[in-house]
Each structure stands twice: as structure tokens, then as C-alpha cells.
Write a protein that holds these residues in place. Structure first.
Motif, PDB file in Angstrom:
ATOM      1  N   ILE A 150      11.841  -1.905  13.663  1.00  0.00           N
ATOM      2  CA  ILE A 150      12.259  -3.078  12.829  1.00  0.00           C
ATOM      3  C   ILE A 150      10.785  -3.636  12.366  1.00  0.00           C
ATOM      4  O   ILE A 150      10.759  -3.980  11.227  1.00  0.00           O
ATOM      5  N   ALA A 151       9.772  -3.689  13.406  1.00  0.00           N
ATOM      6  CA  ALA A 151       8.674  -4.110  13.022  1.00  0.00           C
ATOM      7  C   ALA A 151       7.725  -3.424  12.054  1.00  0.00           C
ATOM      8  O   ALA A 151       7.052  -4.102  10.824  1.00  0.00           O
ATOM      9  N   GLU A 152       7.876  -2.352  12.122  1.00  0.00           N
ATOM     10  CA  GLU A 152       7.201  -1.091  11.088  1.00  0.00           C
ATOM     11  C   GLU A 152       7.984  -1.399   9.727  1.00  0.00           C
ATOM     12  O   GLU A 152       7.477  -1.340   8.607  1.00  0.00           O
ATOM     13  N   ASP A 153       9.195  -1.483   9.826  1.00  0.00           N
ATOM     14  CA  ASP A 153      10.056  -1.692   8.211  1.00  0.00           C
ATOM     15  C   ASP A 153       9.717  -3.065   7.720  1.00  0.00           C
ATOM     16  O   ASP A 153       9.495  -2.959   6.441  1.00  0.00           O
ATOM     17  N   LEU A 154       9.376  -4.131   8.560  1.00  0.00           N
ATOM     18  CA  LEU A 154       9.209  -5.104   7.939  1.00  0.00           C
ATOM     19  C   LEU A 154       7.600  -5.341   7.604  1.00  0.00           C
ATOM     20  O   LEU A 154       7.226  -5.832   6.308  1.00  0.00           O
ATOM     21  N   LEU A 155       6.894  -4.688   8.155  1.00  0.00           N
ATOM     22  CA  LEU A 155       5.196  -4.729   7.924  1.00  0.00           C
ATOM     23  C   LEU A 155       5.094  -3.603   6.714  1.00  0.00           C
ATOM     24  O   LEU A 155       4.021  -3.772   6.149  1.00  0.00           O
ATOM     25  N   ASP A 156       5.965  -2.779   6.327  1.00  0.00           N
ATOM     26  CA  ASP A 156       5.674  -1.732   5.263  1.00  0.00           C
ATOM     27  C   ASP A 156       5.933  -2.630   3.851  1.00  0.00           C
ATOM     28  O   ASP A 156       5.237  -2.552   3.134  1.00  0.00           O
ATOM     29  N   ASP A 157       6.797  -3.678   4.086  1.00  0.00           N
ATOM     30  CA  ASP A 157       7.168  -4.472   2.856  1.00  0.00           C
ATOM     31  C   ASP A 157       5.987  -5.602   2.843  1.00  0.00           C
ATOM     32  O   ASP A 157       5.469  -5.710   1.674  1.00  0.00           O
ATOM     33  N   ALA A 158       5.386  -6.003   3.928  1.00  0.00           N
ATOM     34  CA  ALA A 158       4.283  -6.778   3.908  1.00  0.00           C
ATOM     35  C   ALA A 158       3.071  -6.360   3.284  1.00  0.00           C
ATOM     36  O   ALA A 158       2.316  -6.619   2.611  1.00  0.00           O
ATOM     37  N   ARG A 159       2.791  -4.823   3.516  1.00  0.00           N
ATOM     38  CA  ARG A 159       1.721  -4.119   2.986  1.00  0.00           C
ATOM     39  C   ARG A 159       1.926  -3.991   1.504  1.00  0.00           C
ATOM     40  O   ARG A 159       0.945  -4.109   0.708  1.00  0.00           O
ATOM     41  N   ALA A 160       3.188  -3.640   1.145  1.00  0.00           N
ATOM     42  CA  ALA A 160       3.505  -3.732  -0.405  1.00  0.00           C
ATOM     43  C   ALA A 160       3.049  -5.016  -1.094  1.00  0.00           C
ATOM     44  O   ALA A 160       2.574  -4.887  -2.199  1.00  0.00           O
ATOM     45  N   ARG A 161       3.845  -6.129  -0.560  1.00  0.00           N
ATOM     46  CA  ARG A 161       3.380  -7.457  -0.993  1.00  0.00           C
ATOM     47  C   ARG A 161       2.016  -7.544  -1.236  1.00  0.00           C
ATOM     48  O   ARG A 161       1.606  -8.098  -2.079  1.00  0.00           O
ATOM     49  N   LEU A 162       1.136  -7.308   0.057  1.00  0.00           N
ATOM     50  CA  LEU A 162      -0.242  -7.698  -0.025  1.00  0.00           C
ATOM     51  C   LEU A 162      -0.968  -6.858  -0.968  1.00  0.00           C
ATOM     52  O   LEU A 162      -2.007  -7.441  -2.110  1.00  0.00           O
ATOM     53  N   ALA A 164       0.350  -6.042  -3.809  1.00  0.00           N
ATOM     54  CA  ALA A 164       0.962  -6.573  -5.368  1.00  0.00           C
ATOM     55  C   ALA A 164       0.289  -8.001  -5.366  1.00  0.00           C
ATOM     56  O   ALA A 164      -0.192  -8.165  -6.443  1.00  0.00           O
ATOM     57  N   ASP A 165       0.273  -8.859  -4.424  1.00  0.00           N
ATOM     58  CA  ASP A 165      -0.047 -10.269  -4.660  1.00  0.00           C
ATOM     59  C   ASP A 165      -1.264 -10.551  -4.016  1.00  0.00           C
ATOM     60  O   ASP A 165      -1.768 -11.769  -4.605  1.00  0.00           O
ATOM     61  N   GLY A 166      -1.616  -9.822  -3.253  1.00  0.00           N
ATOM     62  CA  GLY A 166      -3.114 -10.290  -2.572  1.00  0.00           C
ATOM     63  C   GLY A 166      -3.263 -11.216  -1.518  1.00  0.00           C
ATOM     64  O   GLY A 166      -3.921 -11.268  -0.851  1.00  0.00           O
ATOM     65  N   GLU A 167      -1.769 -11.609  -1.066  1.00  0.00           N
ATOM     66  CA  GLU A 167      -1.421 -12.561   0.038  1.00  0.00           C
ATOM     67  C   GLU A 167      -0.088 -12.328   0.418  1.00  0.00           C
ATOM     68  O   GLU A 167       0.771 -11.895   0.005  1.00  0.00           O
ATOM     69  N   TYR A 168       0.228 -12.792   1.683  1.00  0.00           N
ATOM     70  CA  TYR A 168       1.389 -12.761   2.374  1.00  0.00           C
ATOM     71  C   TYR A 168       1.660 -13.493   3.670  1.00  0.00           C
ATOM     72  O   TYR A 168       0.618 -14.025   4.227  1.00  0.00           O
ATOM     73  N   ASP A 169       2.833 -14.208   3.734  1.00  0.00           N
ATOM     74  CA  ASP A 169       2.880 -15.100   4.886  1.00  0.00           C
ATOM     75  C   ASP A 169       3.754 -14.223   6.026  1.00  0.00           C
ATOM     76  O   ASP A 169       4.769 -13.843   5.872  1.00  0.00           O
ATOM     77  N   ARG A 435       3.335 -21.402   9.114  1.00  0.00           N
ATOM     78  CA  ARG A 435       2.887 -20.278   8.184  1.00  0.00           C
ATOM     79  C   ARG A 435       1.740 -19.697   8.809  1.00  0.00           C
ATOM     80  O   ARG A 435       1.066 -20.247   9.147  1.00  0.00           O
ATOM     81  N   VAL A 436       1.626 -18.386   8.436  1.00  0.00           N
ATOM     82  CA  VAL A 436       0.593 -17.176   8.839  1.00  0.00           C
ATOM     83  C   VAL A 436       0.193 -16.794   7.755  1.00  0.00           C
ATOM     84  O   VAL A 436       0.579 -15.589   7.535  1.00  0.00           O
ATOM     85  N   ALA A 437      -0.590 -17.282   6.879  1.00  0.00           N
ATOM     86  CA  ALA A 437      -0.961 -16.691   5.429  1.00  0.00           C
ATOM     87  C   ALA A 437      -2.063 -15.783   5.755  1.00  0.00           C
ATOM     88  O   ALA A 437      -3.230 -16.230   6.221  1.00  0.00           O
TER      89      ALA A 437
END
Length: 453
Positions: A150-162, A164-169, A435-437
Motif C-alpha cells: 500500500i505504501a509503494e502504491d501511494l508513493l508511486d503517485d507521489a513520485r509522479a506528482r513530484l 509534474a508539480d515539483g512539490e507534494y504533501d 502538512r508535510v510538504a
């Protein structure tokens, strides 16, 4: 939680939480300026906690009417003596609920009879065994691959968002969601009635804020609607008889009280209410604090992926120094002497768990984060005695796995520089970053250097 009348609960306490016939001390103390809900206390409680331990280890707080107990040995004494210090007030509302709010809750059929944290009766051991059965060492060990997936699934999305956007919460999209999804699987409620993690998180957070916060009346009314929805869903689910046979809800349905009678619906709902909140919200708060502190500690982030037991040690130090559950309550069953202070029967105590973790009589250089500390598990973040948190092993494991997987998946992230102070959750008994930005590596920074910034 008593919702039949305004105040902090029924019984012999007045709206200030003092025993009947008792009055606040006549003398004034500099600590009377302390406000447990104020931003300065929430952001940096340590000077206040240090002063409490050194000058007034059992201190009457005029703002809340609570007696603050701050030394490690005194808190431990209280928790290990359930005959003198009852848990009945553990879940009473910190801010009195006005009649308009009580009507909203009553309309939803809201009631929480003693079940777990607030249960001092002979039904508690059996109910605790039901809960502990879902969070024992065997189940937690078996759940590690699930937590990692589950952690890997969620962080794969985090990596993609990072990218694309350069930041993530990492709080709202990872730390909050991970324990909720894990809990849904462990308790066998994944897919029941179409419930989703976002809804459970919203209901759980609303419950914390309503009963442990200091919201305005308008906000209380909003929160009461959500809490009512949560309670109605739990009641429908418990009564439906459709929960899987290996689920937590089905286990409660099979449970028998000491006199042999089945567990009533209201108490089963109360048990679910407590377990769902503790298993998702407070664990999410722990993960958020673990991540934020690890990112801020020079050189730690890249080390946790290859140094054995470092993630576990770091989690333990966060639990000692900055636990998500900062305080807990007890009420005296009779007149009692505590640290040289005579307390009357019915005195409302607030145990400063967070302060006890920095007690220099127990922990050397308590302000230092030391994952190799020899007495690292002597803190009271999970309590002690008959009401010690039954989900402690799961919370520890989830936080350590979350830290390792985050450091492995996002090796070059760094704390995002933001204007102003980041938001903090500051309730009577709960504290964590809201928030953990994070941002990607600084331009031109080598990978290893960026990972340790």
C-alpha cells in the motif's frame, strides 16, 4: 461520551471539571498563563512542559479545570492504579457541547457507552482481548507485506506528482491514507457498504476535533453532522449481520459479556468508534511526525534504507519526544495524594504523556533525538497497564515501514521551503503536523547531497 447534557460529562463534576465542592486554588502561578490550545503551546510546548515538571508536577490549570500531571513516575503511578484513578472521563468532550450540538448528535442516535479507553468495568478485559486479537504480533508481522504494498502504491503517485508539480504533501496523500487502508484490510471492513478511506478519514478527524478541540459553535455544528454520520454508518454496519465472519465487527457480534449475554449494539459501536479513530487518525499523525522529523535531521533520510533497525529506532524516539497522543485523562475515585498534592475524589487529571517523554530523570539529554538510546522504549506514548494501547505494535510497524519505503521511493526529496509556519493539529490530546510538504532535489544538487538536506 455523554451527550445528554452540556459539559464534559455526567456525574459529580462541574463545568470546570472540578470535584463537587472543590474550588481552584486561590494562589496564582505563572503557569496560569499557559493555554493548552494556543498556537504558542501547540508549536513549542517543551518550555511549558519543562516548567511543569520542575515547578509544579501536579498543577491545577484554571482554563480547563484539569489537574496537569507531568512527571514520568507520577503518570506511571496513575496509569498503574486503576482502583484510585478511573478512566471514565477519557473520552469526555474537552469543550462543553452546547444544546444545539447535542441535538444534532441526539438526532443521529449518538451514544458511546464504556467500551475500551473509558471502560473501568469488568467488561473491559474481554473487549480488549477481541481488539488485541486483530493487532497481535503474528497478525502485524503477516501484515508487513500489505503495508509495504500500500505504501509503494501511494508513493508511486507521489513520485509522479513530484515530477509534474515539483512539490507534494506527504500528509494528506500518504501518512493519512496508509493506516486507513491497512486498518480496513486488517479489520475486514474493506468494501463494506461501499465505504472508502476518504470518508472514514473525514469522519475520524471530525470526531477528534469535536471532542478534543476548541471549535466555534458554527464549527461544532458542522463537525456534529459528520460525527453523526459516522455513528449511523457504524450502527448500520454492526446491525446488518453482513460483515465477513473474520472481520472485527463479526468478532464483536460473537463476543459475550462476563454474564454470558451478547454484546449490545451500542457498546459494539463504541468499540468500533474508538478502534477506527485510534487505528487511522493517530497512526497517521505518528507517520506524519516521523517523516517530518526524519526529513529535517541531517543525513538521516538516506540512511534508513540500508541501516538495520534505524527506522524502528527513529520511530521510537519520535514516540518518546513528540507522540501523536500528547495527553490522556483520568478521574480520582477517592481522595488521593499525588506528588505531595492532595486531590479530592472526582478530580479531573490530564496526564502529560508528551512531557513525560522528556523527563530528565528518565531520559538523558531528552531534547536530543537518539535512535540508539538504551532505554528507548521506556516512554509512555502508548500508556501502561490495563489500558495500554492494543494497537501499539501495528502503529510502530506502520510508521517504520512508511519511513523506509518513503526514503527508498523518494530518495532526493527535501522539505519544501514555505512562507509562514506550516499548519499544526493542536487538540487537547492530539498533536501533529497537518502538512508535510516536500520538493524535489535543489537545482544542481548531487543526488546524495540532496537526499540529506
Amino acid at each position: 461520551m455523554d451527550v445528554t447534557a452540556p459539559g464534559t460529562g455526567s456525574g459529580t463534576v462541574d463545568p470546570h471539571g472540578l470535584a463537587a465542592g472543590s474550588r481552584p486554588p486561590d494562589t496564582h502561578h505563572p503557569l496560569d498563563l499557559m493555554d493548552l490550545f494556543a498556537d504558542d503551546f501547540v508549536r513549542d510546548p517543551y518550555p511549558w512542559l519543562d516548567t511543569l515538571r520542575a515547578q509544579a508536577p501536579v498543577h491545577h490549570d484554571p482554563r480547563t479545570g484539569l489537574w496537569l500531571v507531568s512527571r514520568h513516575r507520577d503518570i506511571r503511578q496513575v496509569l498503574l492504579d486503576p482502583a484510585a484513578f478511573h478512566p471514565d472521563n477519557a473520552q469526555h468532550a474537552a469543550t462543553p457541547l452546547p444544546m444545539a450540538v447535542l441535538r444534532v448528535l441526539a438526532k443521529a442516535g449518538f451514544q458511546l457507552p464504556p467500551a475500551l479507553a473509558n471502560n473501568g468495568t469488568d467488561s473491559h478485559p474481554g473487549l480488549r482481548r477481541v481488539v488485541s486479537g486483530f493487532f497481535n504480533a503474528r497478525r502485524v508481522t503477516a501484515a508487513i507485506p500489505v503495508i509495504e504494498r500500500i505504501a509503494e502504491d501511494l508513493l508511486d503517485d507521489a513520485r509522479a506528482r513530484l515530477d509534474a508539480d515539483g512539490e507534494y504533501d506527504l500528509f494528506t496523500s500518504f501518512a493519512q491514507v496508509l493506516p486507513c487502508r491497512v486498518l480496513m484490510q486488517l479489520l475486514g471492513i474493506d468494501g463494506i457498504d461501499g465505504i472508502d478511506p476518504a470518508t472514514l478519514i473525514r469522519w475520524s478527524d471530525a470526531s477528534l476535533e469535536l471532542f478534543w478541540g476548541r471549535p466555534t459553535l458554527e464549527r461544532q455544528l458542522e463537525l456534529a453532522e459528520l460525527v453523526g454520520e459516522f455513528h449511523q454508518w457504524l450502527t448500520r454496519t454492526v446491525n446488518s449481520g453482513t460483515a465477513p465472519t473474520d472481520s472485527f465487527i463479526a468478532a464483536l457480534a460473537r463476543h459475550r459479556l462476563p454474564d454470558g449475554t451478547p454484546l449490545d449494539t451500542a457498546t459494539a459501536v463504541s468499540a468500533c468508534f474508538f478502534v477506527f479513530i485510534a487505528g487511522q487518525s493517530t497512526t497517521g499523525q505518528l507517520i506524519a511526525t516521523v517523516l517530518r522529523q526524519a526529513l529535517a535531521e541531517p543525513g538521516l533520510w538516506p540512511r534508513v534504507t540500508h541501516e538495520a533497525a534505524l527506522a524502528e529506532g527513529w520511530v521510537e524516539e519520535v514516540l518518546r519526544r513528540e507522540p501523536p497522543v500528547t495527553t490522556w485523562r483520568r478521574v480520582t475515585a477517592r481522595p488521593v495524594d499525588l506528588a505531595g498534592v492532595t486531590l479530592p475524589a472526582g478530580a479531573q487529571l490530564l496526564l502529560m504523556l508528551m512531557g513525560s517523554g522528556s523527563d530528565p530523570d528518565v531520559f538523558t539529554e531528552p531534547e536530543q533525538m537518539c535512535p540508539s538510546r538504551s532505554n528507548i522504549r521506556h516512554h509512555l506514548a502508548f500508556g501502561v497497564g490495563r489500558h495500554r494501547c492494543p494497537g501499539a505494535s501495528l502503529a510502530r510497524t506502520e510508521a517504520a515501514v512508511a519511513l523506509r519505503v518513503a526514503a527508498r521511493t523518494l530518495p532526493q526529496v527535501r522539505p519544501l521551503a514555505e512562507e509562514g509556519e506550516p499548519p499544526m493539529l493542536g487538540l487537547l490530546s492530539f498533536r501533529a503536523p497537518a502538512r508535510v510538504a516536500v520538493a524535489g532535489p535543489a537545482p544542481g544538487a548531487p543526488a546524495a547531497a540532496a537526499a540529506s538536506q
